[in-house]
Structure formats: C-alpha cells, structure tokens
Design an enzyme around this catalytic site. Structure first.
Site, PDB file in Angstrom:
ATOM      1  N   SER B 217       0.856  -1.197   0.000  1.00 50.42           N
ATOM      2  CA  SER B 217       0.000   0.000   0.000  1.00 50.42           C
ATOM      3  C   SER B 217       0.882   1.234   0.000  1.00 50.42           C
ATOM      4  O   SER B 217       1.866   1.313   0.733  1.00 50.42           O
ATOM      5  CB  SER B 217      -0.934  -0.024   1.215  1.00 50.42           C
ATOM      6  N   GLY B 219      -0.343   4.636   0.253  1.00 48.51           N
ATOM      7  CA  GLY B 219      -1.169   5.790   0.584  1.00 48.51           C
ATOM      8  C   GLY B 219      -2.058   6.183  -0.571  1.00 48.51           C
ATOM      9  O   GLY B 219      -2.716   5.318  -1.182  1.00 48.51           O
ATOM     10  N   GLY B 222      -2.388   4.250  -3.996  1.00 49.53           N
ATOM     11  CA  GLY B 222      -3.049   2.963  -4.162  1.00 49.53           C
ATOM     12  C   GLY B 222      -2.149   1.786  -3.853  1.00 49.53           C
ATOM     13  O   GLY B 222      -1.279   1.874  -2.991  1.00 49.53           O
ATOM     14  N   GLY B 248      -4.943   0.957   5.842  1.00 52.40           N
ATOM     15  CA  GLY B 248      -4.301  -0.357   5.772  1.00 52.40           C
ATOM     16  C   GLY B 248      -5.203  -1.455   6.309  1.00 52.40           C
ATOM     17  O   GLY B 248      -5.271  -2.554   5.734  1.00 52.40           O
ATOM     18  N   ASP B 249      -5.912  -1.172   7.406  1.00 45.75           N
ATOM     19  CA  ASP B 249      -6.816  -2.169   7.983  1.00 45.75           C
ATOM     20  C   ASP B 249      -7.988  -2.436   7.044  1.00 45.75           C
ATOM     21  O   ASP B 249      -8.427  -3.590   6.897  1.00 45.75           O
ATOM     22  CB  ASP B 249      -7.323  -1.699   9.350  1.00 45.75           C
TER      23      ASP B 249
END
Lengths: 311, 311
Positions: B217, B219, B222, B248-249
């Site tokens: 990831s 930010g 994408g 992220g979760d």
C-alpha cells in the site's frame, strides 16, 4: 485530621517518549499510571511527610477503580471517595527524554448529577466534623455548580475546620464570599481571576472579596502571602530545574500541615517554599525530594513586607 | 469464516484539542475510547460490510475489560480473545481541530508469558480449523518470540486456511519462511524490511523469501500487487484528505473478504483500493464511508504490469 477533597479525581498517565513530534506516531518507552488530581497529590505529599490524611471527592467507572486501587498503595491515606456513575477522567503527560519537557492532556471528567452531588455533600459534612484542616483543590467536573466550593467552605467552617482552597476561575471567585481561610492561586491564576497583574494589589482584592489569607505561588520566585496581620515574601535559596506541576500541591500540603499544627507565618511559609521546591526535581506531582526538603527548610529566606503593602 | 488475530489488542483513545502545542497543558474537548489494534479494526470494517468475523488475540487487565466491553457493541463480531495477566495497552491519538492533524502515542503492551502464549496457540489451532481466511495484523506484545507469526501461519495452513499477514520489521521477515499466502506491508515498511526502495524489486524479494502474494500500500497512490500469476497497480480515482491510519486495515479487510469469496486480482485489488480510500475521510481506524466505497468500487483503475516486471 487533614481532609483533602478532589472533586475531579484523575488517573494520571505519564508517557516517556524520545522527543514529541506533532503529526507523527510515537512509541511510548515507559507508561506509568497513578491516582491523581490536586487533592490526591496533596495527600501523597502529606504521606511522604509521614502524616495521614482522609481523601474524599468523586470517582467512578473503570478509571475510578484504578484510582482507588492505586490509592490503597499510599501509606496513611484513608479512602472516603464517593462513587459517581460516570467514568473518572484520565490525564496524559508526555515527557520528552530529549529535553525533559512535559506536554499535558487533561480530560474534562465525568458528568456529576445533582443526586451524586447531594450524596457527596452529606458525606463531606460528616467527614468535616472530624477535620482540623480541609483542603479543596482543583477543577470541578461537569455538572457541578460553580459555587460548589463555596458550599463546602461554609460546611467546613460550621464544622469548625480551617479551609485551604486551591482552584482558579469562577470556582475560585464564587467561593470567596464563603470566607475560605486560605486561598492559594498561582500568579497566572491570580491575574486571570482579578484582571490585575500586580500581585499585591490582586491578592488584596481577593482578601476584600472574603479570603482570609492569600498565598500566591510564583514558581521559582517563591511565595507572596498576605494575612490579616501582615505580608511576606518567601523565596527558595536556589532555582531548580524540573517539573513545576507538583509544586503547588506540595505548597498546599505544607500549608495544611502547618495549619493543623497551629503554625503561622513566617514559619509556615518557610515550610511551604521548601516543600514546593522539593517537588520540582521529581518527575510526577505528589512526590517530593526528602533530602532537598530538609536542606531547604533552613535556607528559605522570608522577608516581612508588611510596611510596604499595608493592605 | 474469517478469523482476525490481534496479539497486541489496544484501547484506542482519541482526544480532540484546539491545537497541539508541545510543552503546554491542553484541555481535551472530546475523549473517545474504543477497542482497537489492527486485527480488531479489520473485524470492524468487515462488520461495516455486513460480514461476521471471529476476533482472537490477547487481552488483559482493566484495559482488556474495556476492550471486550466495546467489542460487544460491534455487530457480527464473536469475541474469542484469550486472557493474559498483564494490562492491555492503550493508544492515545491527539487530533488538532485547528488543522485536523493527528499525533499518536502507542504503548508497548503487556508482557506475555510462555504459558499464556501456549494457551493462545492452542485456542488459535482450534479456531483456525473453522476459518477460511486468517488475518494476522499488527505488532507483537513484549515477551513473544519474533517468529510468533511464523508459527501461526504454519498452524493456519495445516488447518486449511488462507493467511493474510500485515506486520513489519522482524515479525514480518521471520514469518516469510512459513509461506503466508498474502503479506501487506506499506511502502515504508517494505523498504525498511528489505533495504530496497524500489517497490517492485522489494516485493519480489519478499516473494523469494516465501510470501505467496505481496500487496504494497502506497497511501493515496493505491496498491502494487505481485502474485505467482502477475503484477498490478491499482489506484483510487481521486486523492482524499483525512486520516490514513485506518486505510491499511480496510485494505486487509477487503483482501480477506475477497479471498473468503474465492476472488482474485484484479477484482480483489479494486475492492481493496476502494475500501482503503473509503476509510481515509473517517477520523478513526476501523470506520469506512459506505457511500464513498460504493462509488469508488467502479472507479478504481487497475493496470496490469505483468510484462514490465517479470519477477
């Protein structure tokens, strides 16, 4: 017996970080938790002096349970806290190892209902009957009237106890008419309450509004005190680096202990300055450096300025 | 069934202040508390998608009680957390109303004993037998071996479950040999783990060390994903302002849901980018903006870059 009142008791959490950088994430190196709020800290300092005290005030919820659990570990403290339904507040102090500076976050505290306040005032009235000195310290939790301390000062006086009030803003101003024996604002609180930057003039104003004695703490400059009998300046022998947040609580503890023993200025001011200064090198409020206290007790200078400020 | 693992569950406390000023005291305007830790946040996002999950991990002490009390309020979550003797950690996030910026303080967590770890691995083995997907997210509490996730990946695989691992540093590197099906570092974690700034090259290295699929990831840029079958870049249709900590979760939740449904890239990546982006405008991790998610699902661009990076 000294009765300390903490209406907005707290769990004081201290985080050690390398350096506080806003807008980043920090790994907390050490996390300490202990019971706090100004009145609890006063009781802690009294304990360090080998003096017992009774702690009352309001606590609730899981945070309240942690506060009471921790209080049980302090010698000489009797827990007479009154339960409320809301969760007690937490304060978080972030100490930077880099420079030792502290950044503090204070929660507002639980909302207190009129019934809870009534239950407290009943308990307070019965405790005050056995007290020689009552200390009333700190902010009011949401829900309490701003004249809450005025009510407690009157109750304590009717019970024959001497009162020491350490608060600020409306709770301070609204309590003066009830005639607290001693009020202990710091210089900034005094200026904010009176709109007057001259310490002697502002202190005289608080006396005119009903306070018996006004003791103003000015950080490393020590104390200014004005009583019905005179005015004094008391200063520590040296400036100390450290955490000033506990100095005011140590000052109140010394005043309470002195009043309980029937002592008066200038002796009680000497003790108050020495004990305040002994709190500064300790990282958390409620602790004092016993060696420093003993050393400073004989080294504090007290200047009688009665003639200069005949208020 | 999706099983989410949070070995270092937390009580996430969020403080709203006017403006964060180091070395001063702040009055906290609003204080919110809720169960957190990456795996718990993944379960929350799954709940927002209308999907149930089983939450396991380690909790203890009064803070652990608050975590479990809060989990009970989230629809579709079954609490299978395993108790430890130490007190669970708290995280404090200070959000400045002035600029919306967040400053975070993360406690380390309770010390976990070998007996407690054994009790957990026993419970995990029995839960994994009923799981289609297992997510393993976040830091390890003190006392756990750095190959803790390696052990859980092996157990999950023997039970027939697909594993998604979202951690960093030694716990990530030590788990790769056990062959996690998906690892999801962010770009900074990937660079730190491999010492390599090139995302495609670093991701290829994690695959060479044992990871099946690597989803990185980055930010607002994408995701980059490399699987045994190819490589893709997936990007949201627009950049969003807000709190990136929950993205992220949300990404892990989308990967877990997709894998549970037997979906593969590029479809599952589209979902992951849309759900990650939908988390950004929400102030706390674990929340997603449902409208934004629906809108973005069809607007995410996915580029097949298999030919360009034939690792």
């Amino acid at each position: 017996m000294i009765l300390t009142v903490t209406l907005n008791a707290a769990l004081d959490v201290t985080y050690g970080v390398d350096r506080l950088c806003p807008r980043t994430s920090h790994r907390v190196g050490t996390a300490h938790r202990r019971a706090g709020g100004k009145g609890v800290n006063v009781a802690r300092v009294l304990s360090a002096l080998g003096r017992g005290s009774v702690v009352t005030g309001l606590v609730g919820g899981p945070t309240g349970t942690l506060i009471r659990d921790d209080l049980r570990t302090v010698p000489g403290i009797r827990d007479e806290l009154v339960p409320v339904r809301g969760d007690s507040r937490q304060t978080v102090t972030v100490v930077s190892h880099h420079d030792g500076d502290a950044t503090v976050f204070n929660e507002g505290g639980p909302h207190v209902t009129p019934d809870e306040w009534r239950a407290f005032t009943d308990r307070f009235a019965s405790l005050a009957r056995h007290a020689r000195v009552v200390t009333l310290c700190g902010s009011l939790p949401p829900g309490l009237p701003s004249d809450a301390y005025a009510h407690l000062v009157r109750t304590a006086r009717e019970a024959g106890a001497v009162t020491v009030l350490d608060t600020s803003g409306p709770p301070l101003l609204d309590a003066l008419g009830a005639g607290p024996d001693v009020v202990k604002p710091n210089a900034a609180e005094l200026a904010a309450a009176t709109g007057c930057d001259d310490v002697a003039g502002a202190a005289a104003r608080l006396r005119a509004l009903g306070a018996g004695t006004v003791v103003v703490s000015s950080g490393p400059d020590g104390l200014y005190a004005v009583t019905p009998d005179g005015a004094w300046r008391a200063a520590p022998p040296e400036r100390l680096a450290g955490n000033p947040t506990g100095a005011g609580d140590a000052c109140v503890a010394a005043l309470a202990a002195g009043l309980a023993d029937g002592r008066r200025p200038p002796g009680v001011l000497r003790e108050a300055v020495a004990l305040s200064a002994a709190a500064v090198p300790r990282p958390v409020a409620g602790d004092v450096d016993a060696d420093l206290y003993r050393r400073f007790r004989t080294a504090v200078t007290v200047e009688d300025i009665h003639a200069a400020h005949p208020h």
